[in-house]
Design a protein around this motif. Structure first.
Motif, short mmCIF file in Angstrom:
data_model
loop_
_atom_site.label_atom_id
_atom_site.label_comp_id
_atom_site.label_asym_id
_atom_site.label_seq_id
_atom_site.Cartn_x
_atom_site.Cartn_y
_atom_site.Cartn_z
N GLY A 153 39.82 45.28 32.18
CA GLY A 153 40.99 45.01 31.57
C GLY A 153 42.13 44.29 32.29
N ILE A 154 41.67 43.19 33.05
CA ILE A 154 42.45 42.48 34.00
C ILE A 154 42.62 40.83 33.07
CG2 ILE A 154 42.58 41.01 35.98
CD1 ILE A 154 40.73 43.11 37.32
N GLU A 155 43.90 41.19 32.15
CA GLU A 155 44.35 39.97 31.32
C GLU A 155 44.96 38.86 32.39
OE1 GLU A 155 46.19 41.20 27.95
OE2 GLU A 155 45.43 43.10 27.94
N THR A 156 44.50 37.65 31.91
CA THR A 156 45.02 36.55 32.72
C THR A 156 45.62 35.47 31.94
OG1 THR A 156 43.09 35.32 32.69
CG2 THR A 156 43.56 36.87 34.51
N VAL A 157 46.62 34.62 32.44
CA VAL A 157 47.17 33.37 31.87
C VAL A 157 46.95 32.07 32.59
CG1 VAL A 157 48.76 34.74 30.67
CG2 VAL A 157 49.51 33.92 32.79
N ASN A 160 45.76 47.38 32.35
CA ASN A 160 45.89 48.51 31.86
C ASN A 160 45.42 49.86 32.59
OD1 ASN A 160 46.00 50.83 29.80
ND2 ASN A 160 44.44 49.82 28.41
N SER A 161 46.20 50.76 33.11
CA SER A 161 45.97 51.54 34.22
C SER A 161 45.34 52.81 33.56
CB SER A 161 47.06 51.91 35.08
OG SER A 161 48.08 52.31 34.05
N GLU A 162 45.74 52.76 32.27
CA GLU A 162 45.07 53.95 31.30
C GLU A 162 43.63 54.11 31.11
OE1 GLU A 162 47.43 54.27 27.77
OE2 GLU A 162 49.26 54.63 28.57
N LEU A 163 43.14 52.68 31.24
CA LEU A 163 41.59 52.62 31.13
C LEU A 163 41.05 53.26 32.35
CD1 LEU A 163 39.00 51.16 30.07
CD2 LEU A 163 39.61 49.37 31.60
N PHE A 164 41.51 53.27 33.61
CA PHE A 164 40.88 53.97 34.57
C PHE A 164 41.09 55.44 34.68
CE2 PHE A 164 42.15 49.55 35.97
CZ PHE A 164 41.04 49.28 36.48
N ASP A 165 42.12 55.83 34.03
CA ASP A 165 42.61 57.05 33.84
C ASP A 165 41.29 57.99 33.03
OD1 ASP A 165 44.84 57.17 35.19
OD2 ASP A 165 46.14 57.04 33.58
N GLN A 166 41.07 57.25 32.02
CA GLN A 166 39.89 57.81 31.19
C GLN A 166 38.62 57.60 31.81
OE1 GLN A 166 39.97 55.09 27.79
NE2 GLN A 166 42.21 55.72 27.15
N LEU A 167 38.17 56.78 32.63
CA LEU A 167 36.95 56.39 33.30
C LEU A 167 36.63 57.36 34.33
CD1 LEU A 167 36.72 52.45 33.53
CD2 LEU A 167 35.27 53.79 31.98
N ALA A 189 46.09 47.93 42.67
CA ALA A 189 46.96 49.15 43.36
C ALA A 189 48.38 49.34 42.83
CB ALA A 189 47.00 48.61 44.81
N ALA A 190 48.99 48.11 42.48
CA ALA A 190 50.19 48.07 41.80
C ALA A 190 50.33 48.82 40.57
CB ALA A 190 50.96 46.60 41.73
#
Length: 400
Positions: free
Chosen positions: A101-105, A117-124, A161-162
């Motif tokens: 979930g690393i979105e870039t521009v 999206n840090s919530e993704l890691f909570d789920q995994l 980490a942030a």
């Protein structure tokens, strides 16, 4: 439960044996109940080899195609590491930048992280103990693969980490941050602590330990970074807020930037349209220039600046385009210079630092051609042949 972000660079994962050793280390930490997010680079010189293969095909590859190819190096590493960990009985999952979930521009090869999206890691972590993320890559709003440019894996790790509100451990083949390159000055001291500001200056001015963007993210989010040698008990260096550092020296380090070019533009007269076109092209190509100087006299305009040598092909293309509209434009690109810089947050509060540097170089008969300063750094452009001597003398002068 404690969550930790670890990053292992290319030299640390350059062979399957090294990857197995890292897996053993991660297994031990996972047993202690840590949730581990591990960012890895491509194995050894894989990215360089991929670029070499492309250069044998064409000198101007499509950026979107190139991004897809270059990201395969990191995907190889995450796969090997996850295979080994799962074989050891440690539940792990490899994740590409897209899956993480690393979105870039931005440009495909110079993208910047816009969102994670840090919530993704909570789920995994409900299923897995170790999540292995491919560094250097992400995806844009069109769901296309992008890369983060030089040092992109550091940027990935610090950004994760942030987002997860924890510190970041970056492991390489060096034991920490030194006052200068020990290969140039063997007596260089390893620093226990260095401020974000000093580390950003050191990175921007040639110290190749951490990429500037990663330190900037850490500073913005007050994310401590630990830099150490992979799988070693030797003490490393913490990069942190200057408020947490008790003792501040006038000069913390000396950096050499040998990966630079010096560009000079000459035109018979001062033309604002030419200046606008030049800097507009630089902005569009996302080229960072440094140490800019301008002279306007009876002989016309002379504009000089320094920049990274990796952008040499792009700057040549820009000037050839400009010559179509400005036939009298003359430009010269030189590789014979090096930038030597002294850095230290204590410089803000102490007088005499600049004069001491000037006197040191003058006494050693080392000429310098351009000078630039910030609140915590002074940089000089010197001849390549004098660069190591200049660094050595300045380290001795400031007892580094």
């Amino acid at each position: 439960m404690k969550r930790s972000i670890l990053k292992f660079g290319g030299t640390s994962v350059s062979s399957l044996e090294k990857i197995k050793n890292i897996a053993d280390y991660l297994k031990d930490r996972a047993k202690q109940g840590e949730q581990l997010i591990v960012v890895v680079s491509a194995m050894g010189k894989t990215t360089d080899e991929l670029m070499a293969s492309v250069n044998s095909i064409t000198s101007s590859p499509n950026e979107q195609d190139l991004a897809v190819l270059l990201t395969t190096g990191e995907q190889q590493t995450i796969s090997y590491l996850s295979i080994i960990l799962n074989d050891m009985g440690v539940k792990s999952k490899p994740l590409t930048g897209y899956q993480a979930g690393i979105e870039t521009v931005g440009h495909h090869l110079k993208s910047k992280i816009s969102k994670i999206n840090s919530e993704l890691f909570d789920q995994l972590f409900n299923t897995y103990n170790v999540l292995i993320v491919a560094g250097f890559q992400g995806f844009n709003t069109d769901n296309e693969i992008t890369t983060l440019g030089r040092g992109g894996s550091d940027t990935t790790a610090v950004a994760l980490a942030a987002a997860n509100k924890c510190s970041c451990e970056i492991y390489t083949d060096v034991t920490g941050v030194y006052s200068t390159d020990p290969r140039i000055y063997p007596q260089a001291n390893r620093l226990d602590e260095v401020s974000y500001e000093e580390m950003m200056e050191m990175s921007a001015l040639g110290a190749g330990v951490l990429v500037t963007r990663s330190v900037e993210i850490a500073k913005n989010h007050n994310t401590p970074i630990y830099l150490g040698k992979a799988l070693s008990d030797e003490k490393g260096t913490w990069v942190m807020s200057k408020l947490d550092i008790l003792e501040k020296k006038a000069i913390t380090g000396v950096a050499l930037d040998k990966d630079m070019i010096h560009v000079t533009l000459n035109y018979p007269h001062y033309d604002t349209h030419l200046m606008d076109a030049t800097f507009n092209n630089l902005e569009q190509e996302e080229i960072n220039v440094d140490m800019i100087s301008q002279i306007v006299n009876n002989e016309g305009l002379q504009l000089s600046f320094t920049m990274k040598d990796t952008e040499e092909n792009q700057i040549q293309k820009i000037f050839y385009r400009l010559k179509e509209d400005y036939p009298d434009l003359y430009f010269k690109i030189e590789n014979r210079f090096v930038k030597v810089s002294v850095i230290g947050s204590g410089m803000r509060d102490m007088t005499g630092v600049a004069s001491k540097v000037f006197r040191t170089l003058i006494k050693a008969d080392i000429p310098f051609y351009q000078v630039t300063t910030s609140e915590i750094s002074i940089s000089y452009v010197v001849d390549e042949k004098n660069a190591n001597d200049a660094a050595h003398l300045l380290c001795e002068q400031f007892e580094l």
